[in-house]
Scaffold this motif. Structure first.
Motif, PDB file in Angstrom:
ATOM      1  N   ASN A  14       1.171  17.438   2.511  1.00  0.00           N
ATOM      2  CA  ASN A  14       2.031  16.282   3.039  1.00  0.00           C
ATOM      3  C   ASN A  14       1.218  15.250   3.388  1.00  0.00           C
ATOM      4  OD1 ASN A  14       4.532  15.047   3.046  1.00  0.00           O
ATOM      5  ND2 ASN A  14       4.904  15.793   5.536  1.00  0.00           N
ATOM      6  N   CYS A  15       1.098  13.944   3.051  1.00  0.00           N
ATOM      7  CA  CYS A  15       0.307  13.002   3.382  1.00  0.00           C
ATOM      8  C   CYS A  15       1.232  11.593   3.667  1.00  0.00           C
ATOM      9  CB  CYS A  15      -0.466  12.673   2.135  1.00  0.00           C
ATOM     10  SG  CYS A  15      -1.189  14.030   1.388  1.00  0.00           S
ATOM     11  N   PRO A  16       1.629  11.739   5.043  1.00  0.00           N
ATOM     12  CA  PRO A  16       2.771  10.770   5.565  1.00  0.00           C
ATOM     13  C   PRO A  16       2.361   9.327   5.802  1.00  0.00           C
ATOM     14  CG  PRO A  16       2.309  11.837   7.234  1.00  0.00           C
ATOM     15  CD  PRO A  16       1.600  12.618   6.072  1.00  0.00           C
ATOM     16  N   GLU A  17       1.041   8.914   5.525  1.00  0.00           N
ATOM     17  CA  GLU A  17       0.643   7.750   5.967  1.00  0.00           C
ATOM     18  C   GLU A  17      -0.327   6.933   4.839  1.00  0.00           C
ATOM     19  OE1 GLU A  17      -1.699   8.864   9.466  1.00  0.00           O
ATOM     20  OE2 GLU A  17      -0.076   8.787  10.682  1.00  0.00           O
ATOM     21  N   PHE A  18       0.300   7.145   3.548  1.00  0.00           N
ATOM     22  CA  PHE A  18      -0.192   6.782   2.599  1.00  0.00           C
ATOM     23  C   PHE A  18      -0.135   5.187   2.552  1.00  0.00           C
ATOM     24  CE2 PHE A  18      -0.724   5.460  -1.697  1.00  0.00           C
ATOM     25  CZ  PHE A  18      -1.693   5.803  -2.212  1.00  0.00           C
ATOM     26  N   THR A  19      -1.193   4.347   2.083  1.00  0.00           N
ATOM     27  CA  THR A  19      -1.018   2.989   1.963  1.00  0.00           C
ATOM     28  C   THR A  19      -1.987   2.413   0.644  1.00  0.00           C
ATOM     29  OG1 THR A  19      -2.971   2.368   3.669  1.00  0.00           O
ATOM     30  CG2 THR A  19      -0.599   2.420   4.270  1.00  0.00           C
ATOM     31  N   SER A  20      -1.316   1.584   0.133  1.00  0.00           N
ATOM     32  CA  SER A  20      -1.970   0.742  -1.031  1.00  0.00           C
ATOM     33  C   SER A  20      -1.549  -0.433  -1.111  1.00  0.00           C
ATOM     34  CB  SER A  20      -1.804   1.522  -2.205  1.00  0.00           C
ATOM     35  OG  SER A  20      -0.374   1.524  -2.741  1.00  0.00           O
ATOM     36  N   LEU A  21      -2.048  -1.350  -2.216  1.00  0.00           N
ATOM     37  CA  LEU A  21      -1.565  -2.616  -2.151  1.00  0.00           C
ATOM     38  C   LEU A  21      -0.730  -3.026  -3.161  1.00  0.00           C
ATOM     39  CD1 LEU A  21      -4.902  -4.484  -1.073  1.00  0.00           C
ATOM     40  CD2 LEU A  21      -2.763  -4.036   0.161  1.00  0.00           C
ATOM     41  N   CYS A  22       0.315  -3.809  -3.248  1.00  0.00           N
ATOM     42  CA  CYS A  22       1.026  -4.514  -4.542  1.00  0.00           C
ATOM     43  C   CYS A  22      -0.187  -4.909  -5.239  1.00  0.00           C
ATOM     44  CB  CYS A  22       2.032  -5.387  -4.123  1.00  0.00           C
ATOM     45  SG  CYS A  22       2.886  -6.133  -5.562  1.00  0.00           S
ATOM     46  N   PRO A  23      -0.234  -4.800  -6.734  1.00  0.00           N
ATOM     47  CA  PRO A  23      -1.274  -5.443  -7.631  1.00  0.00           C
ATOM     48  C   PRO A  23      -0.672  -6.917  -7.640  1.00  0.00           C
ATOM     49  CG  PRO A  23       0.251  -4.096  -8.822  1.00  0.00           C
ATOM     50  CD  PRO A  23       0.466  -3.862  -7.536  1.00  0.00           C
ATOM     51  N   ILE A  24       0.470  -7.276  -7.559  1.00  0.00           N
ATOM     52  CA  ILE A  24       0.810  -8.833  -7.700  1.00  0.00           C
ATOM     53  C   ILE A  24       0.869  -9.626  -6.391  1.00  0.00           C
ATOM     54  CG2 ILE A  24       2.649 -10.152  -8.666  1.00  0.00           C
ATOM     55  CD1 ILE A  24       1.420  -8.335 -10.896  1.00  0.00           C
ATOM     56  N   THR A  25       1.240  -9.163  -5.329  1.00  0.00           N
ATOM     57  CA  THR A  25       1.366  -9.944  -4.132  1.00  0.00           C
ATOM     58  C   THR A  25       0.315  -9.651  -3.314  1.00  0.00           C
ATOM     59  OG1 THR A  25       2.681  -8.281  -2.921  1.00  0.00           O
ATOM     60  CG2 THR A  25       3.867 -10.038  -4.419  1.00  0.00           C
ATOM     61  N   GLY A  26      -0.278  -8.387  -3.402  1.00  0.00           N
ATOM     62  CA  GLY A  26      -1.639  -7.960  -2.434  1.00  0.00           C
ATOM     63  C   GLY A  26      -0.745  -7.546  -1.049  1.00  0.00           C
ATOM     64  N   GLN A  27       0.579  -7.396  -0.921  1.00  0.00           N
ATOM     65  CA  GLN A  27       1.145  -6.875   0.239  1.00  0.00           C
ATOM     66  C   GLN A  27       0.926  -5.461   0.277  1.00  0.00           C
ATOM     67  OE1 GLN A  27       4.999  -8.549  -0.087  1.00  0.00           O
ATOM     68  NE2 GLN A  27       4.579 -10.262   1.210  1.00  0.00           N
ATOM     69  N   PRO A  28       0.808  -4.644   1.371  1.00  0.00           N
ATOM     70  CA  PRO A  28       0.766  -3.485   1.976  1.00  0.00           C
ATOM     71  C   PRO A  28       2.248  -2.518   1.303  1.00  0.00           C
ATOM     72  CG  PRO A  28       0.967  -4.302   3.927  1.00  0.00           C
ATOM     73  CD  PRO A  28       0.920  -5.416   2.702  1.00  0.00           C
ATOM     74  N   ASP A  29       1.789  -1.605   0.661  1.00  0.00           N
ATOM     75  CA  ASP A  29       3.029  -0.578   0.188  1.00  0.00           C
ATOM     76  C   ASP A  29       2.625   0.824   1.083  1.00  0.00           C
ATOM     77  OD1 ASP A  29       4.287  -2.065  -1.604  1.00  0.00           O
ATOM     78  OD2 ASP A  29       2.989  -1.535  -2.896  1.00  0.00           O
TER      79      ASP A  29
ATOM     80  N   GLY B 110      -4.999  -2.237  -5.535  1.00  0.00           N
ATOM     81  CA  GLY B 110      -3.737  -2.783  -5.905  1.00  0.00           C
ATOM     82  C   GLY B 110      -3.156  -1.839  -7.248  1.00  0.00           C
ATOM     83  N   SER B 111      -2.072  -1.066  -7.180  1.00  0.00           N
ATOM     84  CA  SER B 111      -1.465  -0.440  -8.303  1.00  0.00           C
ATOM     85  C   SER B 111      -0.041  -0.239  -7.816  1.00  0.00           C
ATOM     86  CB  SER B 111      -1.946   1.056  -8.463  1.00  0.00           C
ATOM     87  OG  SER B 111      -3.395   1.040  -9.115  1.00  0.00           O
ATOM     88  N   PHE B 112       0.687  -0.103  -9.073  1.00  0.00           N
ATOM     89  CA  PHE B 112       2.201   0.110  -8.660  1.00  0.00           C
ATOM     90  C   PHE B 112       2.311   1.468  -8.541  1.00  0.00           C
ATOM     91  CE2 PHE B 112       2.428  -3.568 -12.136  1.00  0.00           C
ATOM     92  CZ  PHE B 112       3.030  -4.555 -11.154  1.00  0.00           C
ATOM     93  N   HIS B 113       3.519   1.707  -7.774  1.00  0.00           N
ATOM     94  CA  HIS B 113       3.631   3.217  -7.311  1.00  0.00           C
ATOM     95  C   HIS B 113       3.557   4.456  -8.325  1.00  0.00           C
ATOM     96  CE1 HIS B 113       4.970   1.089  -3.755  1.00  0.00           C
ATOM     97  NE2 HIS B 113       6.200   0.839  -4.043  1.00  0.00           N
ATOM     98  N   GLU B 114       4.140   4.093  -9.563  1.00  0.00           N
ATOM     99  CA  GLU B 114       4.046   4.886 -10.641  1.00  0.00           C
ATOM    100  C   GLU B 114       2.567   5.118 -11.237  1.00  0.00           C
ATOM    101  OE1 GLU B 114       7.665   2.472 -10.738  1.00  0.00           O
ATOM    102  OE2 GLU B 114       5.638   2.117 -10.465  1.00  0.00           O
ATOM    103  N   ASP B 115       1.590   4.163 -11.144  1.00  0.00           N
ATOM    104  CA  ASP B 115       0.223   4.130 -11.368  1.00  0.00           C
ATOM    105  C   ASP B 115      -0.395   4.844 -10.410  1.00  0.00           C
ATOM    106  OD1 ASP B 115      -1.845   3.918 -12.963  1.00  0.00           O
ATOM    107  OD2 ASP B 115      -2.368   2.010 -11.709  1.00  0.00           O
ATOM    108  N   VAL B 116      -0.192   4.930  -9.052  1.00  0.00           N
ATOM    109  CA  VAL B 116      -0.867   5.458  -8.239  1.00  0.00           C
ATOM    110  C   VAL B 116      -0.730   7.068  -8.274  1.00  0.00           C
ATOM    111  CG1 VAL B 116      -0.693   6.086  -5.546  1.00  0.00           C
ATOM    112  CG2 VAL B 116      -0.906   3.686  -6.349  1.00  0.00           C
ATOM    113  N   ILE B 117       0.698   7.469  -8.307  1.00  0.00           N
ATOM    114  CA  ILE B 117       1.046   8.924  -8.760  1.00  0.00           C
ATOM    115  C   ILE B 117       0.023   9.378  -9.588  1.00  0.00           C
ATOM    116  CG2 ILE B 117       2.868  10.459  -9.039  1.00  0.00           C
ATOM    117  CD1 ILE B 117       2.543   9.225  -6.095  1.00  0.00           C
TER     118      ILE B 117
END
Length: 155
Positions: free
Chosen positions: A45-60, A91-98
């Motif tokens: 269980n990894c509750p502190e995952f972050t990546s970036l939106c590939p379009i806006t660059g904002q953190p997810d 920068g990747s969409f959520h579905e891509d990251v998984i």
């Protein structure tokens, strides 16, 4: 044991941690399964995952849950932590990251079965919870993965 490589593991017990800020699957390390005769689930269980939106660059932000049934290898948890951290500026969409995480772990361990679930916090009023799985090809785990995919409920 500090600074000593243990069974091919270079990160665990090293006494030093270098964080990589760009996606890097080479960080992942594994070790031998001491109970390959048993089928058992490992949940990470990894509750502190972050990546970036590939379009806006904002953190997810989200939680990544990895469930797997090991075969000959298990993933070493410190290397997994550093690997997941390497998505911080990726920068990747959520579905891509998984799917990237799933494929990297399959390449590393070739588990009997594995599933990766993402529970991302809402952006724009929408929460995205992608699910991806894999069962070893040519085994009953391949059929198990298909059945599990068709029946999965992500809450």
């Amino acid at each position: 044991m500090l600074g000593k490589e243990i069974d091919g593991l270079s990160l665990l017990g090293s006494g030093h941690t270098d964080y990589v800020f760009d996606y890097d699957p080479d960080i992942l390390e594994c070790f031998d399964n001491k109970h390959p005769e048993n089928n058992y689930f490992v949940r990470l269980n990894c509750p502190e995952f972050t990546s970036l939106c590939p379009i806006t660059g904002q953190p997810d932000f989200g939680t990544i849950i990895i469930n797997y049934i090991p075969d000959k290898k298990l993933v070493e948890s410190k290397s997994l932590k550093l690997y997941l951290f390497s998505f911080r500026n990726h920068g990747s969409f959520h579905e891509d990251v998984i799917n990237i995480i799933l494929k990297d772990l399959v390449t590393l361990m070739d588990p009997r079965y594995i599933e990766v679930i993402g529970k991302f916090t809402p952006r724009g009023g929408i929460s995205i919870h992608p699910y991806s799985n894999y069962g070893q090809k040519g085994t009953s785990w391949e059929q198990f993965a298909e059945q599990r995919l068709l029946s999965v409920k992500i809450d």
